[in-house]
Design an enzyme around this catalytic site. Structure first.
Site, PDB file in Angstrom:
ATOM      1  N   TYR A 196       3.053   5.443  11.658  1.00  0.00           N
ATOM      2  CA  TYR A 196       3.392   3.883  12.258  1.00  0.00           C
ATOM      3  C   TYR A 196       4.406   3.353  11.172  1.00  0.00           C
ATOM      4  O   TYR A 196       4.779   2.040  10.995  1.00  0.00           O
ATOM      5  CB  TYR A 196       2.241   3.220  12.173  1.00  0.00           C
ATOM      6  CG  TYR A 196       1.237   3.213  10.928  1.00  0.00           C
ATOM      7  CD1 TYR A 196       0.083   4.061  10.936  1.00  0.00           C
ATOM      8  CD2 TYR A 196       1.306   2.584   9.843  1.00  0.00           C
ATOM      9  CE1 TYR A 196      -0.667   4.240  10.065  1.00  0.00           C
ATOM     10  CE2 TYR A 196       0.231   2.558   8.990  1.00  0.00           C
ATOM     11  CZ  TYR A 196      -0.650   3.571   8.885  1.00  0.00           C
ATOM     12  OH  TYR A 196      -1.391   3.653   8.159  1.00  0.00           O
ATOM     13  N   ARG A 241       0.857  -1.232  -0.038  1.00  0.00           N
ATOM     14  CA  ARG A 241      -0.031  -0.051   0.053  1.00  0.00           C
ATOM     15  C   ARG A 241       0.885   1.155   0.218  1.00  0.00           C
ATOM     16  O   ARG A 241       1.507   1.434   1.222  1.00  0.00           O
ATOM     17  CB  ARG A 241      -0.904  -0.186   1.427  1.00  0.00           C
ATOM     18  CG  ARG A 241      -2.071   1.082   1.312  1.00  0.00           C
ATOM     19  CD  ARG A 241      -2.546   1.114   2.515  1.00  0.00           C
ATOM     20  NE  ARG A 241      -2.156   1.447   3.558  1.00  0.00           N
ATOM     21  CZ  ARG A 241      -2.199   1.192   5.045  1.00  0.00           C
ATOM     22  NH1 ARG A 241      -3.114   0.216   5.274  1.00  0.00           N
ATOM     23  NH2 ARG A 241      -1.515   1.924   5.936  1.00  0.00           N
ATOM     24  N   HIS A 274      -4.057   4.443   4.454  1.00  0.00           N
ATOM     25  CA  HIS A 274      -4.912   3.346   4.701  1.00  0.00           C
ATOM     26  C   HIS A 274      -6.305   4.130   3.972  1.00  0.00           C
ATOM     27  O   HIS A 274      -6.992   3.475   3.207  1.00  0.00           O
ATOM     28  CB  HIS A 274      -5.529   2.988   6.061  1.00  0.00           C
ATOM     29  CG  HIS A 274      -6.494   2.419   6.074  1.00  0.00           C
ATOM     30  ND1 HIS A 274      -6.962   0.898   5.820  1.00  0.00           N
ATOM     31  CD2 HIS A 274      -7.788   2.681   6.876  1.00  0.00           C
ATOM     32  CE1 HIS A 274      -8.229   0.702   6.128  1.00  0.00           C
ATOM     33  NE2 HIS A 274      -8.748   1.950   6.688  1.00  0.00           N
TER      34      HIS A 274
HETATM   35  C1  LIG Z   1     -16.072  -6.089  10.351  1.00  0.00           C
HETATM   36  C2  LIG Z   1     -15.094  -4.891  10.135  1.00  0.00           C
HETATM   37  N1  LIG Z   1     -14.233  -4.806  11.713  1.00  0.00           N
HETATM   38  C3  LIG Z   1     -13.596  -3.667  11.536  1.00  0.00           C
HETATM   39  C4  LIG Z   1     -13.686  -2.682  10.595  1.00  0.00           C
HETATM   40  C5  LIG Z   1     -12.859  -1.414  10.815  1.00  0.00           C
HETATM   41  N2  LIG Z   1     -11.699  -1.478   9.777  1.00  0.00           N
HETATM   42  C6  LIG Z   1     -11.897  -0.869   8.599  1.00  0.00           C
HETATM   43  S1  LIG Z   1     -10.447  -1.226   7.396  1.00  0.00           S
HETATM   44  C7  LIG Z   1      -9.869  -2.187   8.994  1.00  0.00           C
HETATM   45  C8  LIG Z   1      -8.246  -2.956   8.400  1.00  0.00           C
HETATM   46  C9  LIG Z   1      -8.582  -3.784   7.072  1.00  0.00           C
HETATM   47  O1  LIG Z   1      -7.399  -4.174   6.761  1.00  0.00           O
HETATM   48  P1  LIG Z   1      -7.092  -5.052   5.550  1.00  0.00           P
HETATM   49  O2  LIG Z   1      -8.109  -6.221   5.484  1.00  0.00           O
HETATM   50  O3  LIG Z   1      -5.595  -5.543   5.557  1.00  0.00           O
HETATM   51  O4  LIG Z   1      -7.536  -4.377   4.234  1.00  0.00           O
HETATM   52  P2  LIG Z   1      -6.845  -2.867   3.586  1.00  0.00           P
HETATM   53  O5  LIG Z   1      -7.435  -1.883   4.328  1.00  0.00           O
HETATM   54  O6  LIG Z   1      -5.524  -3.001   3.905  1.00  0.00           O
HETATM   55  O7  LIG Z   1      -7.038  -3.111   2.146  1.00  0.00           O
HETATM   56  C10 LIG Z   1     -10.551  -2.167   9.817  1.00  0.00           C
HETATM   57  C11 LIG Z   1     -10.214  -3.274  11.135  1.00  0.00           C
HETATM   58  C12 LIG Z   1     -14.627  -2.984   9.555  1.00  0.00           C
HETATM   59  N3  LIG Z   1     -14.754  -2.283   8.500  1.00  0.00           N
HETATM   60  N4  LIG Z   1     -15.248  -4.065   9.642  1.00  0.00           N
END
Ligand SMILES: Cc1ncc(C[n+]2csc(CCOP(=O)(O)OP(=O)(O)O)c2C)c(N)n1
Length: 367
Positions: A272, A259, A263
């Protein structure tokens, strides 16, 4: 060809092209025309420029929020361009700008959505793409359900779905894949491992050697690929789709990428992220290597790039101008689409919001 050769348990990774655009393993090149490679590259550029543009307008307060594909374009374009329009399905995550564009979602819809207008989630006729999905990994279940229906109805479509590395720790990730494998449904599960789940690095999220091995527990064929290598992703997905169409069930593909951006537009990765590692990682930028490949093949030139950049910037500006001129959000829309009928607690919140915006029109995001 690919799935049999690369053992994720030994951390073997499919890579065909290096980060200078040189083909390391010509014998592994997938079947794809030069025209399609060029079209893919142009889509990758378009998504990257859209991300850059959106970063600016979001900072100007003209877009609510968005999640960028920057750095992950090779993965997203390589899988999304293999979806047959009107036949196959795509059950996306929220970070899929490059895939949405490739699968046929108009850019203005994506922009409308990130401006808070639900009309952006309306897909054109024949584009089988589910709406933006914020809860993590639920799209895996949707994909399994859709693929089950494809198999049951014998309609011949396959379903692609994707989640982040963090998403692969969700229960739904396993539940969906277990059911999909049990019933041998035509689904392709992709993990876009961009190394972070918001601020949690992948090393703090799992002790697994990689994410591809997570398929082993449910008996699913799996492979780890270099997600910044367009040809590696394209090849693995091509094979997975062919097997799914033949009735040979689902596959799990981990695309190891990075990435480059934040985020979300509300996040500051400098807090971080290790700067030294970041500088190393951006040398693997998927756009740089595919461009170098095309230039070496005499299919592309710096002059053509300059012209494309200008055309794409104009297109992006025009799309956003349309969005700003057509973004009349009815306050009710914000509450109306969660349930078929608005429950009392939401109706109450709606009345409260309406009274607020009537009292303070300058704070209003609606007309
Ligand atoms: C069920 C759920 N739990 C928590 C969240 C909060 N949340 C949003 S993005 C994220 C991290 C996701 O990381 P990843 O799966 O690696 O995807 P990326 O954003 O890196 O593409 C979290 C914990 C959410 N959207 N849905």
């Amino acid at each position: 060809m690919y799935f049999d050769k690369f053992d994720a348990l030994k951390n073997e990774k499919l890579q065909i092209m290096d980060n200078t655009g040189k083909i390391l393993k010509p014998e592994l090149m997938p079947k794809i025309s030069d025209e399609d490679v060029l079209a893919a590259y142009k889509l990758m550029c378009l998504s990257r420029r859209q991300d850059d543009f959106q970063n600016k307008v979001q900072r100007q307060g003209r877009m609510l929020s968005f999640l960028s594909s920057t750095g992950q374009e090779a993965t997203e374009v390589a899988y999304a361009m293999q979806i047959i329009k009107g036949k196959d399905w795509f059950s996306p995550a929220y970070r899929n700008n490059a895939a949405w564009l490739t699968a046929g979602i108009p850019m203005r819809n994506i922009m409308l959505y990130w401006c808070g207008n639900e009309m952006g989630a309306k897909t054109p006729e024949g584009v089988n793409v589910l709406p933006v999905n914020i809860p993590i990994a639920t799209q895996y279940s949707h994909a399994t359900g859709l693929a089950f229906a494809e198999k049951y109805n014998k309609t011949g479509g396959v379903v692609l779905t994707t989640t982040g590395d963090g998403g692969s720790s969700e229960g739904e990730f396993y539940e969906a894949m277990n059911f999909a494998k049990l019933h041998e449904v035509p689904a392709i599960f992709i993990v876009e491992n961009n190394q972070f789940a918001i601020s949690t690095p992948r090393k703090k999220a799992t002790k697994a050697i990689n994410f591809a091995v997570k398929g082993i527990a449910v008996g699913m064929r799996n492979i780890l690929v270099d997600g910044n290598d367009f040809f590696a992703v394209y090849g693995a997905v091509q094979e997975a789709i062919a097997l799914a169409r033949k009735g040979e069930g689902p596959s799990l593909i981990e695309c190891e990428t990075y990435r480059i951006g934040a985020h979300s537009s509300a996040d500051d990765p400098k807090v971080y992220r290790d700067e030294e590692n970041h500088q190393e990682q951006i040398k693997n930028d998927p756009l740089i290597r595919l461009k170098a490949y095309l230039i070496a093949k005499k299919k592309w030139s710096e002059q053509e790039q300059t012209k494309l950049d200008a055309e794409q910037d104009q297109f992006i500006k025009d799309e956003f101008a349309w969005v700003e001129a057509n973004n009349n959000v009815d306050l009710k829309d914000i509450f109306a689409y969660t349930y078929q009928e608005m429950p009392d607690f939401l109706a109450e919140q709606y009345e409260e919001a309406k009274a607020f915006f009537e009292a303070y029109p300058s704070k209003g995001g609606h007309h």
